[in-house]
Write a protein that holds these residues in place. Structure first.
Motif, PDB file in Angstrom:
ATOM      1  N   ILE A  14      20.279   4.224 -51.269  1.00 38.65           N
ATOM      2  CA  ILE A  14      21.334   4.082 -51.937  1.00 38.65           C
ATOM      3  C   ILE A  14      20.257   3.678 -53.096  1.00 38.65           C
ATOM      4  O   ILE A  14      20.405   3.742 -54.631  1.00 38.65           O
ATOM      5  N   PHE A  15      18.834   2.712 -53.216  1.00 40.79           N
ATOM      6  CA  PHE A  15      18.198   2.262 -53.977  1.00 40.79           C
ATOM      7  C   PHE A  15      17.556   3.363 -54.656  1.00 40.79           C
ATOM      8  O   PHE A  15      17.087   3.291 -55.992  1.00 40.79           O
TER       9      PHE A  15
ATOM     10  N   ARG B 121      21.878  -1.327 -59.282  1.00 47.05           N
ATOM     11  CA  ARG B 121      22.228  -1.487 -57.418  1.00 47.05           C
ATOM     12  C   ARG B 121      21.556  -2.134 -57.111  1.00 47.05           C
ATOM     13  O   ARG B 121      21.390  -2.802 -55.976  1.00 47.05           O
ATOM     14  N   LEU B 127      26.720  -1.958 -57.213  1.00 48.28           N
ATOM     15  CA  LEU B 127      27.296  -1.323 -55.982  1.00 48.28           C
ATOM     16  C   LEU B 127      28.259  -0.933 -55.800  1.00 48.28           C
ATOM     17  O   LEU B 127      28.399  -0.100 -55.187  1.00 48.28           O
ATOM     18  N   TYR B 130      28.773   2.016 -57.475  1.00 51.80           N
ATOM     19  CA  TYR B 130      28.318   3.093 -56.815  1.00 51.80           C
ATOM     20  C   TYR B 130      29.360   3.971 -55.496  1.00 51.80           C
ATOM     21  O   TYR B 130      29.411   5.179 -55.491  1.00 51.80           O
ATOM     22  N   LYS B 131      29.440   3.086 -55.007  1.00 55.79           N
ATOM     23  CA  LYS B 131      30.584   3.300 -54.350  1.00 55.79           C
ATOM     24  C   LYS B 131      32.348   3.620 -54.505  1.00 55.79           C
ATOM     25  O   LYS B 131      32.004   4.800 -53.923  1.00 55.79           O
ATOM     26  N   ALA B 155      24.375   2.113 -46.106  1.00 57.76           N
ATOM     27  CA  ALA B 155      23.482   0.763 -46.506  1.00 57.76           C
ATOM     28  C   ALA B 155      23.068   0.670 -44.833  1.00 57.76           C
ATOM     29  O   ALA B 155      22.156  -0.636 -45.470  1.00 57.76           O
ATOM     30  N   HIS B 170      17.648  -8.912 -50.839  1.00 57.25           N
ATOM     31  CA  HIS B 170      18.114  -7.406 -50.736  1.00 57.25           C
ATOM     32  C   HIS B 170      19.384  -7.150 -49.142  1.00 57.25           C
ATOM     33  O   HIS B 170      20.453  -6.576 -49.025  1.00 57.25           O
ATOM     34  N   LEU B 174      23.494  -6.769 -49.258  1.00 55.00           N
ATOM     35  CA  LEU B 174      23.834  -5.379 -48.218  1.00 55.00           C
ATOM     36  C   LEU B 174      24.555  -5.994 -47.482  1.00 55.00           C
ATOM     37  O   LEU B 174      25.888  -5.038 -47.265  1.00 55.00           O
ATOM     38  N   TYR B 177      27.891  -6.172 -49.357  1.00 49.39           N
ATOM     39  CA  TYR B 177      28.190  -4.849 -49.977  1.00 49.39           C
ATOM     40  C   TYR B 177      28.900  -3.978 -48.148  1.00 49.39           C
ATOM     41  O   TYR B 177      30.024  -3.790 -48.769  1.00 49.39           O
TER      42      TYR B 177
END
Lengths: 196, 250
Positions: A14-15, B121, B127, B130-131, B155, B170, B174, B177
């Motif tokens: 993703i990143f 992100r 996120l 993005y999703k 993910a 992070h 996640l 998310y």
């Protein structure tokens, strides 16, 4: 029990992923945000192709810019079954054809200008000779063969897509790639024999 | 098929690695044609690798220029300025310059405002964008499921990688998310249509994911923040699996 080991340097999906593809439905409504995604997504492939055809990075810049402006002006007329990539390349190809017409009779530019000169001396020494020979052979190809061949080999487009991009039939696209391959093979084989 | 015909076919092929059955059969038994095929393939690879200079403009800068040109064109064709009132050429010239200047400034300002910021992100909001863009741009329900499976897999892989880097922030991001993805978005997809095959495969995948993350969490007992986030992912996976199985029974 065996454990899944993930190295810390594993690429992150993703990143570290690239630009997003535009949403077609919103794009055809003239959505500027989606158009921005389109520019981000196709900027590099279009530039690569046009730079190879023109052999001149400044001309390639102008042509790519014109391509996107023309694309935006025509975007609301797109049909749902349009192949976006092939359509963009077709606009770029029309621009390139005009560019070729306009510069007939003028001094030609240096084809080597398009090569990246940032590579190190050792890499250059090893690869430049083959690349130079290949580039020379490509430069001698008729424009239409060259355009089709680069779309196939660099952008990995199918013959169907190449046909749309160059405004021709699938069979003609196949024939142009075939002729380009044949000519390049002949040139390279002759040069290899000369070298022996 | 003789060697000449075979070579013609090799040059005609869309993908030289995937030849027609008859051609492939000849190539298999003829060393000269094998060598010809590999030479053509090598040449194609080299052409693909020929380097081109980087574009002079970054994609962002290009976008700014394009937006400027698009907006600039609109400003110049505006019916507000038709110059009819001006008899003298000089006055017209002055006004043209002034209008062009103002239009240019507007175009630059407009261009600057319209340049989309890259999707951030690093936050849950980013996120989400993005999703949403990954799922919503898919037209069919089947593609939406595929996008969902891909997002969850991405993910999960990232969470494992971040855990290996001891990056608790992070992993936590996640976890939040994935919880959202596996609760709200899976629910949305279940209610939108019953695609049994996709749902069943995804449920099995989530079952495996739950045990994987539980095991991983126990490995990180010395980093409670990471372990907690990993357990959250495991529980969210389990919960989504159960909901999918329930939906499949209906």
């Amino acid at each position: 029990m065996a454990q899944k080991v993930v190295k810390p340097e594993t690429k992150l999906a993703i990143f570290e992923s690239g630009p997003l593809e535009p949403n077609f439905e919103r794009l055809v409504k003239g959505d500027r945000e989606e158009f921005a995604k389109l520019v981000m997504f196709y900027n590099e492939p279009l530039f690569r192709w046009v730079a190879r055809l023109t052999g001149n990075s400044h001309a390639a810049e102008d042509l790519v810019q014109d391509t996107f402006v023309r694309a935006y002006q025509a975007i609301t007329r797109l049909r749902p079954d349009t192949n976006l990539k092939a359509w963009l390349f077709r606009i770029a190809h029309n621009g390139y054809a005009n560019w070729v017409r306009n510069r007939k009779g003028r001094n030609s530019i240096l084809p080597n200008e398009i090569f990246d000169t940032h590579a190190g001396p050792e890499e250059l020494a090893q690869e430049n000779e083959t690349s130079r020979r290949l580039q020379q052979a490509i430069d001698k190809l008729p424009e239409e063969w060259k355009a089709a061949m680069i779309l196939r080999m660099q952008e990995e487009m199918a013959f169907r897509e190449i046909a749309v991009a160059l405004g021709t039939t699938e069979e003609t696209a196949r024939w142009r790639v075939y002729k380009a391959r044949q000519k390049l093979m002949e040139t390279l084989e002759v040069k290899q024999e000369d070298a022996r | 098929m003789n060697c000449n015909q075979t070579r013609e076919e090799i040059l005609r092929a869309e993908d030289i690695g995937k030849l027609h059955k008859d051609v492939a059969l000849h190539v298999q038994v003829c060393q000269a044609c094998q060598s010809y095929q590999s030479t053509v393939q090598k040449m194609e690879r080299q052409i693909g690798k020929l380097q081109v200079v980087e574009p002079l403009f970054s994609a962002q800068a290009r976008l700014k220029n394009i937006e400027g040109r698009l907006d600039g064109r609109k400003a110049f064709t505006s019916p507000l300025f038709k110059f009819r009132r001006f008899e003298k050429e000089r006055g017209r010239q002055k006004l043209s310059v002034a209008v062009a200047l103002v239009a240019f400034l507007f175009a630059v300002a407009g261009g600057l405002m319209l340049i989309p910021k890259p999707v951030d992100r690093e936050s849950i909001a980013g996120l989400r964008v993005y999703k949403e863009s990954s799922i919503n741009r898919m037209v069919s329900q089947e593609k939406k499921w595929q996008a969902m499976v891909r997002l969850v897999a991405e993910a999960r892989t990232d969470a494992i990688a971040f855990a290996a880097r001891n990056d608790s922030a992070h992993v936590k991001l996640l976890a939040v998310y994935l919880e959202e993805l596996l609760q709200k978005d899976v629910e949305k997809l279940i209610s939108a249509g019953n695609l049994r095959n996709q749902m069943s495969d995804f449920a099995t995948e989530l079952g495996r994911s739950e045990s994987e993350f539980q095991r991983l969490a126990s490995q990180y007992s010395s980093s409670p923040e990471i372990a907690e986030s990993l357990v959250r992912i495991a529980l969210a996976s389990k919960d989504a699996e159960l909901r999918l199985r329930r939906a499949l029974q209906v």
